[in-house]
Write a protein that holds these residues in place. Sequence first.
Motif, PDB file in Angstrom:
ATOM      1  N   ARG A  20       0.929  -1.102   0.061  1.00 17.50           N
ATOM      2  CA  ARG A  20       0.014   0.179   0.307  1.00 17.50           C
ATOM      3  C   ARG A  20       0.720   1.377   0.318  1.00 17.50           C
TER       4      ARG A  20
ATOM      5  N   THR B  95      -4.420  13.980  -3.505  1.00 18.73           N
ATOM      6  CA  THR B  95      -3.511  12.519  -2.705  1.00 18.73           C
ATOM      7  C   THR B  95      -4.429  11.884  -3.454  1.00 18.73           C
ATOM      8  N   CYS B  96      -3.441  10.453  -2.736  1.00 18.02           N
ATOM      9  CA  CYS B  96      -3.842   9.148  -3.855  1.00 18.02           C
ATOM     10  C   CYS B  96      -3.706   8.382  -2.847  1.00 18.02           C
ATOM     11  N   GLU B  97      -3.698   7.102  -3.472  1.00 15.59           N
ATOM     12  CA  GLU B  97      -3.940   5.943  -2.019  1.00 15.59           C
ATOM     13  C   GLU B  97      -3.588   4.582  -3.322  1.00 15.59           C
TER      14      GLU B  97
ATOM     15  N   THR C  41       0.765   5.091  -0.059  1.00  7.80           N
ATOM     16  CA  THR C  41       0.029   6.638  -0.231  1.00  7.80           C
ATOM     17  C   THR C  41       1.118   8.067  -0.227  1.00  7.80           C
ATOM     18  N   GLN C  42      -0.068   8.916  -0.992  1.00  7.57           N
ATOM     19  CA  GLN C  42       0.837  10.142  -2.024  1.00  7.57           C
ATOM     20  C   GLN C  42       0.486  11.312  -1.953  1.00  7.57           C
ATOM     21  N   LYS C  43       0.898  12.536  -1.209  1.00  5.16           N
ATOM     22  CA  LYS C  43       0.531  13.427  -1.138  1.00  5.16           C
ATOM     23  C   LYS C  43       1.244  14.393  -2.461  1.00  5.16           C
TER      24      LYS C  43
ATOM     25  N   SER D 228      -7.199   8.668  -6.733  1.00  2.39           N
ATOM     26  CA  SER D 228      -7.149   9.780  -6.118  1.00  2.39           C
ATOM     27  C   SER D 228      -8.040  11.281  -6.983  1.00  2.39           C
TER      28      SER D 228
END
Length: 184
Positions: free
Chosen positions: A90, A109-111, A92-94, A125
């Motif tokens: 997993r 923001t993404c997962e 996560t991104q910002k 996203s």
Amino acid sequence: MNFTEELFMTISIFLILLLAFLYLVSILIRWRQQKYKREAAQETRKFLQEVHQQFYSESLESQLRIYPQPVQKFLQVTLGSHPPQTEVIRVTQKGLFRLKPKLSWMKMTCEEYFRTDQPGYIWHSKIQLKKILWIDVRDLYWNGHGEVRAKFLAFLTVAHNATPETAKGAFIRWVTETPWFPQA
């Protein structure tokens, strides 16, 4: 009632109706957003439910022999002698996102979930266009199928692509992101 009073009454009624309309639209958008989140969660659960644990009977050295020497060295350094058995990654991104070099940057923001038992990922996203405007994007690669879907305010589909070219691009993305998790 004179003209001024009638005009004031008409404008008042118009403003009340406009506010009521905007309130109803905001409720509809909020409802669609919640529905989109539920659908995304359900889609992610479905993507992950088929994950099965892998057990390797071969040693790491014997598994690495099929790769060129530089790749073997990279995997030996990154994985060590006893790599963990990982089925799902997993991320996560910002950050900031823009479609073209001359366009402005937008917050996102993404997962993302990757599978290591076979090539596959699902990426959700939310890209902020303005303070109250956004696009929800889902990118998927699974079982040789690639798909991209984007919805404005989680309501209006603005992009959808599920062609063989999309599948090829999605697979290339999976391959280029595997250095994040060499155990795949």
